[in-house]
Design a protein around this motif. Structure first.
Motif, PDB file in Angstrom:
ATOM      1  N   GLY A  68      -6.975   4.755 -14.286  1.00 51.98           N
ATOM      2  CA  GLY A  68      -8.089   4.240 -13.516  1.00 51.98           C
ATOM      3  C   GLY A  68      -7.975   2.797 -13.100  1.00 51.98           C
ATOM      4  O   GLY A  68      -8.836   2.293 -12.367  1.00 51.98           O
ATOM      5  N   ASN A  69      -6.912   2.110 -13.547  1.00 58.15           N
ATOM      6  CA  ASN A  69      -6.761   0.693 -13.245  1.00 58.15           C
ATOM      7  C   ASN A  69      -5.738   0.483 -12.141  1.00 58.15           C
ATOM      8  O   ASN A  69      -4.679   1.111 -12.142  1.00 58.15           O
ATOM      9  N   PRO A  70      -6.011  -0.426 -11.199  1.00 60.90           N
ATOM     10  CA  PRO A  70      -5.031  -0.693 -10.136  1.00 60.90           C
ATOM     11  C   PRO A  70      -3.852  -1.481 -10.672  1.00 60.90           C
ATOM     12  O   PRO A  70      -3.991  -2.327 -11.559  1.00 60.90           O
ATOM     13  N   LEU A  71      -2.667  -1.180 -10.161  1.00 59.02           N
ATOM     14  CA  LEU A  71      -1.484  -1.962 -10.497  1.00 59.02           C
ATOM     15  C   LEU A  71      -0.529  -1.936  -9.318  1.00 59.02           C
ATOM     16  O   LEU A  71      -0.655  -1.132  -8.399  1.00 59.02           O
ATOM     17  N   LEU A  72       0.433  -2.850  -9.352  1.00 63.71           N
ATOM     18  CA  LEU A  72       1.452  -2.936  -8.322  1.00 63.71           C
ATOM     19  C   LEU A  72       2.794  -2.526  -8.905  1.00 63.71           C
ATOM     20  O   LEU A  72       3.125  -2.884 -10.042  1.00 63.71           O
ATOM     21  N   MET A  73       3.578  -1.765  -8.127  1.00 66.13           N
ATOM     22  CA  MET A  73       4.897  -1.336  -8.547  1.00 66.13           C
ATOM     23  C   MET A  73       5.927  -1.852  -7.550  1.00 66.13           C
ATOM     24  O   MET A  73       5.790  -1.639  -6.341  1.00 66.13           O
ATOM     25  N   TYR A  74       6.957  -2.540  -8.052  1.00 63.71           N
ATOM     26  CA  TYR A  74       8.016  -3.039  -7.191  1.00 63.71           C
ATOM     27  C   TYR A  74       8.686  -1.874  -6.465  1.00 63.71           C
ATOM     28  O   TYR A  74       9.102  -0.884  -7.092  1.00 63.71           O
ATOM     29  N   THR A  75       8.792  -1.988  -5.142  1.00 65.10           N
ATOM     30  CA  THR A  75       9.437  -0.963  -4.336  1.00 65.10           C
ATOM     31  C   THR A  75      10.149  -1.648  -3.180  1.00 65.10           C
ATOM     32  O   THR A  75       9.514  -2.175  -2.266  1.00 65.10           O
ATOM     33  N   ALA A  76      11.489  -1.670  -3.240  1.00 63.64           N
ATOM     34  CA  ALA A  76      12.279  -2.351  -2.210  1.00 63.64           C
ATOM     35  C   ALA A  76      11.934  -1.798  -0.837  1.00 63.64           C
ATOM     36  O   ALA A  76      11.836  -0.578  -0.642  1.00 63.64           O
ATOM     37  N   GLY A  77      11.758  -2.690   0.134  1.00 65.76           N
ATOM     38  CA  GLY A  77      11.474  -2.285   1.491  1.00 65.76           C
ATOM     39  C   GLY A  77      10.009  -2.147   1.823  1.00 65.76           C
ATOM     40  O   GLY A  77       9.659  -1.992   2.991  1.00 65.76           O
ATOM     41  N   TYR A  78       9.138  -2.201   0.800  1.00 64.50           N
ATOM     42  CA  TYR A  78       7.706  -2.120   1.067  1.00 64.50           C
ATOM     43  C   TYR A  78       7.171  -3.487   1.491  1.00 64.50           C
ATOM     44  O   TYR A  78       7.806  -4.512   1.272  1.00 64.50           O
ATOM     45  N   PRO A  79       5.986  -3.515   2.110  1.00 63.20           N
ATOM     46  CA  PRO A  79       5.402  -4.797   2.519  1.00 63.20           C
ATOM     47  C   PRO A  79       5.186  -5.725   1.322  1.00 63.20           C
ATOM     48  O   PRO A  79       4.990  -5.279   0.188  1.00 63.20           O
ATOM     49  N   LEU A  80       5.215  -7.025   1.602  1.00 67.65           N
ATOM     50  CA  LEU A  80       5.000  -8.007   0.553  1.00 67.65           C
ATOM     51  C   LEU A  80       3.532  -8.039   0.152  1.00 67.65           C
ATOM     52  O   LEU A  80       2.640  -8.064   0.997  1.00 67.65           O
ATOM     53  N   GLN A  81       3.304  -8.016  -1.159  1.00 70.88           N
ATOM     54  CA  GLN A  81       1.971  -8.210  -1.721  1.00 70.88           C
ATOM     55  C   GLN A  81       1.971  -9.560  -2.427  1.00 70.88           C
ATOM     56  O   GLN A  81       2.915  -9.901  -3.139  1.00 70.88           O
ATOM     57  N   THR A  82       0.928 -10.334  -2.230  1.00 70.76           N
ATOM     58  CA  THR A  82       0.819 -11.638  -2.878  1.00 70.76           C
ATOM     59  C   THR A  82       0.096 -11.504  -4.203  1.00 70.76           C
ATOM     60  O   THR A  82      -0.982 -10.919  -4.278  1.00 70.76           O
ATOM     61  N   LEU A  83       0.727 -12.063  -5.247  1.00 71.13           N
ATOM     62  CA  LEU A  83       0.111 -12.095  -6.568  1.00 71.13           C
ATOM     63  C   LEU A  83      -0.285 -13.533  -6.887  1.00 71.13           C
ATOM     64  O   LEU A  83       0.428 -14.463  -6.477  1.00 71.13           O
ATOM     65  N   PRO A  84      -1.380 -13.738  -7.629  1.00 76.00           N
ATOM     66  CA  PRO A  84      -2.240 -12.687  -8.163  1.00 76.00           C
ATOM     67  C   PRO A  84      -3.134 -12.080  -7.087  1.00 76.00           C
ATOM     68  O   PRO A  84      -3.526 -12.754  -6.132  1.00 76.00           O
ATOM     69  N   ALA A  85      -3.415 -10.789  -7.245  1.00 77.16           N
ATOM     70  CA  ALA A  85      -4.322 -10.076  -6.359  1.00 77.16           C
ATOM     71  C   ALA A  85      -5.692 -10.007  -7.024  1.00 77.16           C
ATOM     72  O   ALA A  85      -5.807  -9.934  -8.244  1.00 77.16           O
ATOM     73  N   ALA A  86      -6.727 -10.018  -6.221  1.00 75.32           N
ATOM     74  CA  ALA A  86      -8.081 -10.053  -6.768  1.00 75.32           C
ATOM     75  C   ALA A  86      -8.429  -8.795  -7.547  1.00 75.32           C
ATOM     76  O   ALA A  86      -9.253  -8.839  -8.467  1.00 75.32           O
ATOM     77  N   ASP A  87      -7.799  -7.665  -7.208  1.00 80.90           N
ATOM     78  CA  ASP A  87      -8.216  -6.394  -7.791  1.00 80.90           C
ATOM     79  C   ASP A  87      -7.190  -5.810  -8.757  1.00 80.90           C
ATOM     80  O   ASP A  87      -7.246  -4.614  -9.067  1.00 80.90           O
ATOM     81  N   ALA A  88      -6.222  -6.601  -9.230  1.00 80.80           N
ATOM     82  CA  ALA A  88      -5.215  -6.077 -10.166  1.00 80.80           C
ATOM     83  C   ALA A  88      -4.745  -7.213 -11.062  1.00 80.80           C
ATOM     84  O   ALA A  88      -4.862  -8.396 -10.711  1.00 80.80           O
ATOM     85  N   GLU A  89      -4.204  -6.842 -12.231  1.00 73.32           N
ATOM     86  CA  GLU A  89      -3.695  -7.875 -13.116  1.00 73.32           C
ATOM     87  C   GLU A  89      -2.458  -8.527 -12.478  1.00 73.32           C
ATOM     88  O   GLU A  89      -1.810  -7.927 -11.609  1.00 73.32           O
ATOM     89  N   PRO A  90      -2.106  -9.754 -12.891  1.00 68.39           N
ATOM     90  CA  PRO A  90      -0.999 -10.488 -12.248  1.00 68.39           C
ATOM     91  C   PRO A  90       0.369 -10.003 -12.719  1.00 68.39           C
ATOM     92  O   PRO A  90       1.162 -10.749 -13.278  1.00 68.39           O
ATOM     93  N   ARG A  91       0.645  -8.756 -12.462  1.00 67.03           N
ATOM     94  CA  ARG A  91       1.860  -8.104 -12.960  1.00 67.03           C
ATOM     95  C   ARG A  91       2.376  -7.138 -11.913  1.00 67.03           C
ATOM     96  O   ARG A  91       1.598  -6.500 -11.208  1.00 67.03           O
ATOM     97  N   VAL A  92       3.714  -7.017 -11.835  1.00 66.37           N
ATOM     98  CA  VAL A  92       4.342  -5.986 -11.016  1.00 66.37           C
ATOM     99  C   VAL A  92       5.272  -5.186 -11.918  1.00 66.37           C
ATOM    100  O   VAL A  92       6.107  -5.757 -12.635  1.00 66.37           O
ATOM    101  N   VAL A  93       5.126  -3.864 -11.901  1.00 63.30           N
ATOM    102  CA  VAL A  93       5.948  -2.983 -12.732  1.00 63.30           C
ATOM    103  C   VAL A  93       7.331  -2.846 -12.113  1.00 63.30           C
ATOM    104  O   VAL A  93       7.472  -2.696 -10.892  1.00 63.30           O
ATOM    105  N   LYS A  94       8.338  -2.872 -12.934  1.00 65.00           N
ATOM    106  CA  LYS A  94       9.745  -2.824 -12.515  1.00 65.00           C
ATOM    107  C   LYS A  94      10.084  -1.517 -11.815  1.00 65.00           C
ATOM    108  O   LYS A  94       9.322  -0.551 -11.846  1.00 65.00           O
ATOM    109  N   SER A  95      11.307  -1.475 -11.246  1.00 62.15           N
ATOM    110  CA  SER A  95      11.748  -0.287 -10.526  1.00 62.15           C
ATOM    111  C   SER A  95      12.043   0.873 -11.471  1.00 62.15           C
ATOM    112  O   SER A  95      11.613   1.999 -11.244  1.00 62.15           O
ATOM    113  N   ASN A  96      12.814   0.617 -12.543  1.00 57.76           N
ATOM    114  CA  ASN A  96      13.206   1.661 -13.494  1.00 57.76           C
ATOM    115  C   ASN A  96      13.420   1.038 -14.864  1.00 57.76           C
ATOM    116  O   ASN A  96      13.492  -0.190 -15.010  1.00 57.76           O
TER     117      ASN A  96
END
Length: 304
Positions: free
Chosen positions: A190-218
């Motif tokens: 139920g919680n928003p998070l960001l996942m690193y994905t090469a080629g996807y648009p850039l997201q700026t951290l920290p984001a207002a609606d997610a913790e200041p973390r990006v989950v690794k590729s693998n």
């Protein structure tokens, strides 16, 4: 993607303080489980451009960091031997006990470099993380005189290469720092998070609606008792993380901010976090980079 890699851990950054208690003589620890495999050599380990940051004998070039007490509060007593040099199986190792939350911070600052650390978990775990996954991290572009990293994270702010079990290679962004990461939005429990994905648009951290973390590729971390090699390629505000030779994260345009005013964050200290778990470092080395590596160049945006 293994779901265990998505679980956000409960985890524990301000001037240098209370140096004396952190240094002391070696404390005996439990025998360490022997590695099933020796640390693997990298083909360029013999490059003379590598500069050791750990001399294999002492903590020269490093300073302990603990958050100062709250105004009007006395400084709590710190446990002995949070940061020591030990000998194991004929090798001198830098041991971080994890017993007190803090960090070991390089006395010098660095920019445009490749950092390589060999590390493994020790046996000991401490409250408040005694029943949680082992956790530590390497903070890049650390700012010892800036704000603390975050709530429950009493080490210098900066960009953290996460070493937590199951999350090795994640990115955490400290207070007062912004960075752009190619990533996609997901939800976990139920919680928003960001996942690193090469080629996807850039997201700026920290984001207002997610913790200041990006989950690794693998997940490329080895099992308990085995040596891992974590690396960071750093060129200006562009950084790439690797675990055992595999790319896990890319980010760009690191900067600090105060209100709407942003300042490029292109260099800083290197810090090793003490976060409730014993961790050993066998090799910590850095070599300068004269030009930006390809892995510090973000791939073009994926066609929609």
């Amino acid at each position: 993607m293994k779901r265990r890699t998505l679980l956000a851990a409960a985890s524990a950054v301000g001037p240098l303080a209370w140096l004396g208690n952190a240094w002391g003589a070696r404390k005996k620890s439990k025998p360490h489980a022997k590695s099933r495999k020796p640390a693997e050599a990298n083909k360029d380990d013999d490059d003379p451009n590598w500069q050791p940051l750990f001399d294999g004998q002492s903590l020269e070039g490093w300073q302990p960091f603990f958050a100062p007490p709250a105004p009007g509060k006395p400084a709590p007593a710190l446990p002995q031997n949070v940061f020591t040099v030990i000998e194991d199986d004929g090798h001198k190792l830098l041991r971080i006990s994890g017993e007190a939350f803090g960090a070991l911070v390089s006395a010098k600052t660095y920019g445009n470099y490749q950092l390589r650390v060999q590390w493994r978990w020790g046996n000991d775990k401490w409250p408040p993380r005694a029943h949680l996954r082992r956790s530590s991290g390497v903070i890049l572009h650390a700012v010892p005189k800036g704000p603390l990293f975050g709530d429950g994270k009493p080490w210098p702010t900066g960009l953290e290469l996460e070493l937590q079990e199951g999350s090795c290679g994640d990115l955490w962004v400290g207070a007062g720092v912004r960075v752009d990461v190619p990533s996609r939005r997901e939800r976990f429990m139920g919680n928003p998070l960001l996942m690193y994905t090469a080629g996807y648009p850039l997201q700026t951290l920290p984001a207002a609606d997610a913790e200041p973390r990006v989950v690794k590729s693998n997940d490329y971390e080895k099992g308990f008792g085995e040596w891992n090699t974590s690396e960071a390629l750093v060129f200006g505000g562009n950084i790439a993380f690797m675990t055992n030779g595999k790319l896990t994260m890319q980010c760009a345009n690191a900067r600090t901010f105060t209100g709407d005013v942003e300042t490029p964050l292109n260099e800083g200290a290197i810090a090793l976090a003490s976060e409730g778990a014993e961790i050993h470092f066998k090799r910590i080395a850095l070599r300068p980079l004269a030009k930006r590596p390809d892995r510090c160049r973000l791939p073009e945006k994926r066609p929609s």
